[in-house]
Design a protein around this motif. Structure first.
Motif, PDB file in Angstrom:
ATOM      1  N   GLU A 267       0.825  -1.211   0.000  1.00 59.16           N
ATOM      2  CA  GLU A 267       0.000   0.000   0.000  1.00 59.16           C
ATOM      3  C   GLU A 267       0.861   1.263   0.000  1.00 59.16           C
ATOM      4  N   LEU A 268       1.989   1.231   0.696  1.00 59.34           N
ATOM      5  CA  LEU A 268       2.861   2.398   0.714  1.00 59.34           C
ATOM      6  C   LEU A 268       3.624   2.519  -0.596  1.00 59.34           C
ATOM      7  N   LYS A 269       4.091   1.408  -1.133  1.00 55.82           N
ATOM      8  CA  LYS A 269       4.794   1.447  -2.412  1.00 55.82           C
ATOM      9  C   LYS A 269       3.915   2.045  -3.504  1.00 55.82           C
ATOM     10  N   ALA A 270       2.617   1.784  -3.412  1.00 53.72           N
ATOM     11  CA  ALA A 270       1.699   2.251  -4.445  1.00 53.72           C
ATOM     12  C   ALA A 270       1.580   3.770  -4.500  1.00 53.72           C
ATOM     13  N   VAL A 271       1.874   4.455  -3.396  1.00 54.27           N
ATOM     14  CA  VAL A 271       1.734   5.916  -3.371  1.00 54.27           C
ATOM     15  C   VAL A 271       3.089   6.620  -3.292  1.00 54.27           C
ATOM     16  N   ALA A 272       4.186   5.847  -3.285  1.00 53.48           N
ATOM     17  CA  ALA A 272       5.513   6.435  -3.156  1.00 53.48           C
ATOM     18  C   ALA A 272       5.947   7.098  -4.456  1.00 53.48           C
ATOM     19  N   ASP A 273       6.766   8.130  -4.335  1.00 51.65           N
ATOM     20  CA  ASP A 273       7.386   8.758  -5.497  1.00 51.65           C
ATOM     21  C   ASP A 273       8.624   7.994  -5.935  1.00 51.65           C
ATOM     22  N   GLU A 274       9.172   7.218  -5.012  1.00 52.91           N
ATOM     23  CA  GLU A 274      10.423   6.516  -5.278  1.00 52.91           C
ATOM     24  C   GLU A 274      10.512   5.322  -4.348  1.00 52.91           C
ATOM     25  N   ILE A 275      11.172   4.263  -4.820  1.00 53.11           N
ATOM     26  CA  ILE A 275      11.420   3.092  -3.979  1.00 53.11           C
ATOM     27  C   ILE A 275      12.921   2.868  -3.929  1.00 53.11           C
ATOM     28  N   THR A 276      13.449   2.811  -2.734  1.00 60.56           N
ATOM     29  CA  THR A 276      14.875   2.599  -2.544  1.00 60.56           C
ATOM     30  C   THR A 276      15.134   1.156  -2.135  1.00 60.56           C
ATOM     31  N   THR A 277      16.342   0.852  -1.749  1.00 62.56           N
ATOM     32  CA  THR A 277      16.659  -0.485  -1.271  1.00 62.56           C
ATOM     33  C   THR A 277      16.097  -0.662   0.147  1.00 62.56           C
ATOM     34  N   SER A 278      16.277  -1.823   0.720  1.00 62.95           N
ATOM     35  CA  SER A 278      15.663  -2.128   2.010  1.00 62.95           C
ATOM     36  C   SER A 278      16.383  -1.439   3.164  1.00 62.95           C
ATOM     37  N   ASN A 279      15.750  -1.509   4.338  1.00 64.34           N
ATOM     38  CA  ASN A 279      16.395  -0.960   5.534  1.00 64.34           C
ATOM     39  C   ASN A 279      17.680  -1.701   5.861  1.00 64.34           C
ATOM     40  N   GLU A 280      17.751  -2.988   5.538  1.00 64.68           N
ATOM     41  CA  GLU A 280      18.967  -3.753   5.791  1.00 64.68           C
ATOM     42  C   GLU A 280      20.081  -3.385   4.810  1.00 64.68           C
ATOM     43  N   ASP A 281      19.700  -2.805   3.675  1.00 69.27           N
ATOM     44  CA  ASP A 281      20.663  -2.431   2.637  1.00 69.27           C
ATOM     45  C   ASP A 281      20.834  -0.921   2.539  1.00 69.27           C
ATOM     46  N   ASP A 282      20.626  -0.227   3.662  1.00 74.35           N
ATOM     47  CA  ASP A 282      20.905   1.210   3.754  1.00 74.35           C
ATOM     48  C   ASP A 282      20.126   2.036   2.741  1.00 74.35           C
ATOM     49  N   GLY A 283      18.821   1.727   2.615  1.00 71.89           N
ATOM     50  CA  GLY A 283      18.009   2.410   1.623  1.00 71.89           C
ATOM     51  C   GLY A 283      17.952   3.916   1.785  1.00 71.89           C
ATOM     52  N   ILE A 284      17.922   4.394   3.028  1.00 69.36           N
ATOM     53  CA  ILE A 284      17.902   5.844   3.240  1.00 69.36           C
ATOM     54  C   ILE A 284      19.226   6.456   2.797  1.00 69.36           C
ATOM     55  N   ALA A 285      20.320   5.835   3.160  1.00 72.43           N
ATOM     56  CA  ALA A 285      21.634   6.354   2.775  1.00 72.43           C
ATOM     57  C   ALA A 285      21.786   6.408   1.264  1.00 72.43           C
ATOM     58  N   VAL A 286      21.270   5.401   0.561  1.00 71.54           N
ATOM     59  CA  VAL A 286      21.361   5.379  -0.899  1.00 71.54           C
ATOM     60  C   VAL A 286      20.781   6.661  -1.492  1.00 71.54           C
ATOM     61  N   VAL A 287      19.636   7.087  -0.977  1.00 67.17           N
ATOM     62  CA  VAL A 287      18.980   8.288  -1.492  1.00 67.17           C
ATOM     63  C   VAL A 287      19.693   9.555  -1.019  1.00 67.17           C
ATOM     64  N   LEU A 288      20.038   9.628   0.260  1.00 67.72           N
ATOM     65  CA  LEU A 288      20.667  10.836   0.785  1.00 67.72           C
ATOM     66  C   LEU A 288      22.031  11.082   0.165  1.00 67.72           C
ATOM     67  N   GLU A 289      22.760  10.031  -0.131  1.00 66.21           N
ATOM     68  CA  GLU A 289      24.063  10.197  -0.784  1.00 66.21           C
ATOM     69  C   GLU A 289      23.910  10.800  -2.170  1.00 66.21           C
ATOM     70  N   ARG A 290      22.801  10.491  -2.811  1.00 65.38           N
ATOM     71  CA  ARG A 290      22.540  11.063  -4.134  1.00 65.38           C
ATOM     72  C   ARG A 290      22.122  12.527  -4.033  1.00 65.38           C
ATOM     73  N   LEU A 291      21.287  12.827  -3.019  1.00 61.81           N
ATOM     74  CA  LEU A 291      20.769  14.190  -2.880  1.00 61.81           C
ATOM     75  C   LEU A 291      21.785  15.144  -2.271  1.00 61.81           C
ATOM     76  N   PHE A 292      22.647  14.610  -1.412  1.00 58.20           N
ATOM     77  CA  PHE A 292      23.637  15.437  -0.726  1.00 58.20           C
ATOM     78  C   PHE A 292      25.027  14.876  -0.993  1.00 58.20           C
ATOM     79  N   PRO A 293      25.549  15.048  -2.198  1.00 59.48           N
ATOM     80  CA  PRO A 293      26.857  14.471  -2.555  1.00 59.48           C
ATOM     81  C   PRO A 293      27.975  15.056  -1.696  1.00 59.48           C
ATOM     82  N   GLN A 294      28.977  14.243  -1.479  1.00 60.02           N
ATOM     83  CA  GLN A 294      30.116  14.650  -0.657  1.00 60.02           C
ATOM     84  C   GLN A 294      30.844  15.816  -1.304  1.00 60.02           C
ATOM     85  N   VAL A 295      31.086  16.857  -0.525  1.00 62.11           N
ATOM     86  CA  VAL A 295      31.840  17.996  -1.019  1.00 62.11           C
ATOM     87  C   VAL A 295      33.328  17.715  -0.791  1.00 62.11           C
ATOM     88  N   ARG A 296      34.103  17.771  -1.847  1.00 64.42           N
ATOM     89  CA  ARG A 296      35.545  17.453  -1.728  1.00 64.42           C
ATOM     90  C   ARG A 296      36.365  18.731  -1.919  1.00 64.42           C
TER      91      ARG A 296
END
Length: 280
Positions: free
Chosen positions: A251-280
């Motif tokens: 039910e949540l996937k059906a209304v999501a704008d995006e689906i990331t990897t699982s909580n065990e596979d650092d799904g939040i980090a996957v998205v945040l790393e894309r949105l907030f790239p490391q400044v070097r």
């Protein structure tokens, strides 16, 4: 709205001012820990100037130690939106309780349809207890709970919500029946495996998130939200962008704008790393 492709990297704002995350099944791994990668991604988010806000079904007393691990001294939305907790001051800035007579009436209506259910309650307050009646099994055995001798003892103090389990029905079946018979007595949510809940009518994660965002001076369109269960749907409806975990309820996937990897596979980090790239 068609369901998004799994793990799709949608075109979204490059910067969000507020990152709202559920805990269980989302930011937390199955063993109730945060991964180093998730913590690093949240730190990077903070360095970029965005706020992190926990939005969880857990009551404030069960969230406090996790906020300490995150190093958070700001706001947290707890109890499915019924509590706005200030971690730095260790106090509730806002809370809504579930009328105990209405809760008993709602339970009676549900049991009239499906037979006996087992109940637990989260008491209101920063030191409120989780009370469980005979037969109720905690979905998270690591969380502290006090077993009482009979149901009447659940109602001795103000409560923020009631948790329900049925010996035979699935969570989806129990939630469906509860929504059909409870009506305006309470809001029915499903927040995790073995966790169907009754909370104050009209209170959702979205109401708590909106209140916190106003205090932080952030608008909905500048908020990205992460979750895994149907109780996160109102939060996704409110936020500018909703990201479901790979392990999320359909039910949540059906209304999501995006689906990331699982909580065990650092799904939040996957998205945040894309949105907030490391400044070097």
């Amino acid at each position: 709205m068609a369901a998004p492709t799994a793990y799709a990297a949608r075109t979204v704002r490059s910067t969000f001012a507020l990152v709202a995350t559920d805990l269980d099944g989302t930011l937390l791994r199955g063993d109730d820990t945060f991964s180093d990668r998730s913590l690093a991604a949240l730190a990077r988010t903070a360095e970029a100037g965005a706020r992190h806000l926990v939005v969880t079904g857990r009551p404030a007393p069960r969230v406090r130690p996790l906020l300490e691990q995150l190093g958070s001294t700001g706001l947290a939305v707890c109890g499915q939106g019924a509590q706005l907790y200030d971690a730095g001051a260790d106090r509730l800035l806002w809370s809504v309780t579930l009328d105990r007579e209405l809760a008993e009436t709602a339970l009676g209506k549900i049991e009239a349809e499906v037979g006996e259910v087992y109940a637990a309650v989260d008491q209101d307050g920063v030191d409120g207890l989780t009370l469980i009646e005979p037969g109720y099994l905690m979905p998270h055995p690591t969380l502290p709970a006090v077993r009482v001798g009979r149901r009447a003892e659940l109602w001795t103090e103000p409560i923020s919500k009631v948790l329900l389990r049925h010996p035979e029905l699935t969570d989806d079946e129990l939630a469906s029946v509860a929504r059909a018979v409870v009506g305006s007595l309470a809001t029915v949510t499903m927040s995790g495996p073995g966790t169907v809940e009754l909370q104050p009518c009209g209170v959702t994660k979205a109401t708590g998130l909106a209140l916190a965002a106003r205090r932080l001076g952030v608008r909905a369109e500048h908020t990205i939200a992460f979750g895994d269960m149907p109780n996160d749907i109102p939060m996704f409806d409110w936020a500018g962008h909703g990201v479901a975990m790979a392990n999320a309820h359909p039910e949540l996937k059906a209304v999501a704008d995006e689906i990331t990897t699982s909580n065990e596979d650092d799904g939040i980090a996957v998205v945040l790393e894309r949105l907030f790239p490391q400044v070097r």
